[in-house]
Design a protein around this motif. Structure first.
Motif, short mmCIF file in Angstrom:
data_model
loop_
_atom_site.label_atom_id
_atom_site.label_comp_id
_atom_site.label_asym_id
_atom_site.label_seq_id
_atom_site.Cartn_x
_atom_site.Cartn_y
_atom_site.Cartn_z
N PHE A 44 6.92 7.97 -5.95
CA PHE A 44 5.70 7.47 -5.31
C PHE A 44 4.49 7.55 -6.24
CE2 PHE A 44 8.35 7.93 -1.64
CZ PHE A 44 7.82 7.13 -0.65
N ALA A 45 4.73 7.77 -7.50
CA ALA A 45 3.63 7.82 -8.48
C ALA A 45 3.52 6.46 -9.14
CB ALA A 45 3.90 8.89 -9.52
N GLU A 46 2.40 5.80 -8.97
CA GLU A 46 2.28 4.47 -9.58
C GLU A 46 0.84 4.12 -9.88
OE1 GLU A 46 4.49 1.35 -7.54
OE2 GLU A 46 3.53 -0.13 -8.84
N ALA A 69 14.23 -0.77 8.68
CA ALA A 69 14.25 -1.94 7.78
C ALA A 69 15.71 -2.33 7.54
CB ALA A 69 13.56 -1.61 6.46
N ASP A 126 5.56 4.69 2.61
CA ASP A 126 4.12 4.49 2.66
C ASP A 126 3.71 4.56 4.13
OD1 ASP A 126 1.55 3.32 2.81
OD2 ASP A 126 1.92 2.10 1.02
N GLU A 127 2.85 5.51 4.45
CA GLU A 127 2.52 5.73 5.87
C GLU A 127 1.91 4.49 6.52
OE1 GLU A 127 1.38 7.95 3.50
OE2 GLU A 127 2.82 9.57 3.86
N ARG A 128 1.30 3.64 5.74
CA ARG A 128 0.69 2.44 6.32
C ARG A 128 1.74 1.50 6.89
NH1 ARG A 128 -2.59 0.60 1.13
NH2 ARG A 128 -0.55 1.18 0.26
N HIS A 129 2.99 1.65 6.42
CA HIS A 129 4.03 0.70 6.81
C HIS A 129 5.06 1.31 7.75
CE1 HIS A 129 3.10 -1.01 2.56
NE2 HIS A 129 2.11 -1.16 3.39
N ARG A 130 4.79 2.49 8.24
CA ARG A 130 5.79 3.14 9.07
C ARG A 130 5.94 2.39 10.40
NH1 ARG A 130 1.14 6.51 9.90
NH2 ARG A 130 0.57 6.37 12.09
N TYR A 131 7.06 2.62 11.02
CA TYR A 131 7.32 2.04 12.33
C TYR A 131 6.17 2.42 13.28
CZ TYR A 131 9.88 1.14 16.68
OH TYR A 131 10.27 0.69 17.91
N HIS A 132 5.70 1.45 14.04
CA HIS A 132 4.45 1.65 14.79
C HIS A 132 4.50 2.80 15.78
CE1 HIS A 132 6.01 -0.19 18.49
NE2 HIS A 132 6.71 -0.95 17.67
N TYR A 134 2.23 11.20 -4.30
CA TYR A 134 1.48 10.15 -4.97
C TYR A 134 0.98 10.69 -6.31
CZ TYR A 134 1.22 7.67 -0.46
OH TYR A 134 1.52 7.02 0.71
N PRO A 143 17.80 4.14 -0.85
CA PRO A 143 17.71 2.68 -0.79
C PRO A 143 16.38 2.17 -0.24
CG PRO A 143 18.78 3.46 1.18
CD PRO A 143 18.42 4.68 0.37
N LEU A 144 15.42 3.03 0.02
CA LEU A 144 14.18 2.52 0.63
C LEU A 144 13.37 1.69 -0.37
CD1 LEU A 144 15.02 4.90 2.57
CD2 LEU A 144 12.61 5.06 3.14
N PHE A 145 13.43 2.06 -1.65
CA PHE A 145 12.72 1.31 -2.68
C PHE A 145 13.71 0.56 -3.56
CE2 PHE A 145 8.67 4.21 -2.92
CZ PHE A 145 8.32 3.81 -1.65
#
Lengths: 251, 255
Positions: free
Chosen positions: A190-192, A15, A134-140, A170, A216-218
């Motif tokens: 990652f707790a939300e 990113a 978030d594993e759903r958004h990791r590099y393919h 989480y 810096p990821l979030f």
């Protein structure tokens, strides 16, 4: 006065994130009310062995005492003892971090027994990073998944006398582990959920939660506001915001 | 700071459906500067394929929220397009004429490209409704048969240029999703979805313009202070923030 237990320097390849120098990071964190931070180097995740990144970290923060270096050690490598010793010799450190999911080993790794013992003997805190994104958004092309909570539970049970810091869990994972294990603290990166901290502190004592922004990821402002705007007593906010980190890391 | 939240689930898995819970949520929202919330319904409480009766129950709960707090909640009609044109038309008409709903919420009953969407978009056109399509990058999820990728939602907006479409979940859509939304003036993106990943909102503003982005929280799944904080933490001008947090939604929802 806030202490951030989950910050990184260095490049993230997936990113377009800002790559700050240590002084820039100090100023940036200060602009969000963070006065001290435990900092690792993102390069340690991807290199074949983490020491070049750890050395870069030590060099970067040498003149920024509010950034506390947290080197990454890979206990699956034959030379982890040398790496740990080199890190201890290089700078005054309070903790070391492991990132099993990215370093391709499980928490059942036999070497973890002598590794945990060595970390304890050195008077250091061990941070177990369970995920970075978030594993759903990791590099393919990456197949990295978060550390299974069952594996972490077994790990905590295996070392009942050691108190670990877990980062990246989480909210439901923190709650699940807290129901059966007392020998860990967790950062809140990652707790939300709506009213995150009010709900979390019903399941785990506030003295076991730490501010962690995953900068810096979030987005740092958003993560700090999770704590700053939580409707909790000031004493509880102070525990999560700084006192717990100060206690756990001897600051 | 006045904020309109374009993406909320005040009732979620049955929680939140009481007057006291609604009062608490309104107080919570107001404490964060949120002056109105778009209530999308308890959309997954019956799974991804709710029956017509289940859709009615979900929408009746949203209507109840509106009755309790008429100046606060904007209702969107939850639909299962796979039930067919007749069911879609009947439920949309009921929600608009009886409850004053302003939009349609689509979850994961079907992909946005499916033929059954024709009736949904016709109803939206007829009643001048906004369509909010749940969207998430399918790169790592692999559910595209019924789960819309940003490319699918962009396809829907492109095919129906006279209907305003909200592509939900900026973070879930990712950088590729932002690029899919380019060049489609009737397609808006809400800022909800997942953790506050840094820089993606900046990227969306750069590529789409602040006028195409709406603040959305996805509460209660997300924390309000975090979802607002990610907008305040992005490198935006005050005017851009104001557009995203309030003015774009006020204009789109004709408030």
């Amino acid at each position: 006065m806030l202490i951030d237990a989950n910050v990184a320097l260095g490049p993230w390849p997936f990113a377009p994130l800002p790559e700050r120098t240590a002084p820039q990071l100090v100023a940036y964190l200060k602009s969000h009310g963070v006065n001290r931070a435990l900092v690792s180097h993102l390069g340690a995740i991807f290199l074949p062995e983490p020491m070049p990144a750890n050395r870069a970290l030590f060099a970067a923060v040498r003149r920024t005492p509010t950034l506390l270096p947290v080197p990454v050690i890979n206990p699956a490598l034959a030379t982890w003892r040398e790496h740990l010793a080199a890190c201890i010799a290089a700078a005054p450190i309070r903790a070391v971090k492991i990132i099993p999911a990215y370093h391709n080993y499980s928490l059942r790794l036999p070497a973890l027994a002598p590794f945990v013992a060595a970390v304890n003997a050195a008077g250091l805190r061990l941070i177990v990073a369970t995920r970075l994104e978030d594993e759903r958004h990791r590099y393919h092309a990456l197949a990295v998944k978060g550390l299974p909570v069952a594996q972490l539970a077994a790990f905590l049970a295996r070392f009942p006398a050691t108190h670990f810091v877990c980062s990246g869990l989480y909210k439901p994972e923190i709650e699940t582990l807290a129901a059966t294990h007392e020998n860990f603290s967790a950062d809140i990166a990652f707790a939300e959920w709506l009213n995150t901290l009010a709900l979390l502190t019903q399941k785990i004592p506030a003295r076991r939660l730490l501010l962690g922004t995953n900068t810096p990821l979030f987005d740092t402002r958003a993560q700090v506001d999770k704590l700053r705007l939580a409707r909790l007593p000031a004493k509880t906010l102070a525990l999560i915001g700084s006192a717990n980190a100060a206690r756990l890391f001897g600051l | 700071m006045r904020i309109i939240d374009a993406h909320t689930h005040p009732v979620f898995m049955h929680d939140g459906a009481t007057p006291a819970a609604a009062r608490r949520l309104v107080a919570h929202g107001r404490a964060h500067g949120i002056v109105k919330m778009v209530a999308l319904g308890d959309v997954l409480v019956h799974g991804r394929l709710p029956s017509a009766a289940q859709c009615r129950r979900i929408n009746d709960e949203t209507a109840q929220l509106k009755r309790w707090h008429p100046d606060y909640f904007i209702g969107f009609c939850c639909l299962n397009p796979t039930l067919g044109a007749r069911a879609v038309e009947r439920e949309v008409e009921r929600c608009v004429t009886q409850h004053g709903f302003r939009g349609i919420k689509l979850e994961i009953s079907n992909n946005a490209r499916d033929a059954c969407m024709g009736a949904v978009m016709a109803a939206a056109r007829r009643w001048n409704l906004i369509v909010l399509q749940h969207t998430w990058s399918q790169t790592n999820i692999h559910q595209r048969r019924f789960h819309s990728d940003p490319a699918d939602t962009a396809w829907l907006a492109r095919r129906h240029p006279d209907v305003s479409v909200i592509m939900a979940h900026l973070t879930g859509c990712g950088y590729r999703g932002v690029l899919e939304a380019k060049g489609l003036p009737n397609l808006f993106v809400d800022t909800s979805g997942a953790f506050p990943e840094a820089e993606i909102l900046d990227f969306a503003v750069q590529e789409l313009g602040a006028e195409r982005i709406l603040y959305g929280s996805d509460l209660p799944i997300r924390e309000t202070s975090v979802t607002v904080g990610r907008v305040l933490g992005a490198h935006l001008t005050a005017a851009q923030r104001h557009l995203i947090l309030h003015d774009n939604a006020a204009k789109l929802f004709r408030l």
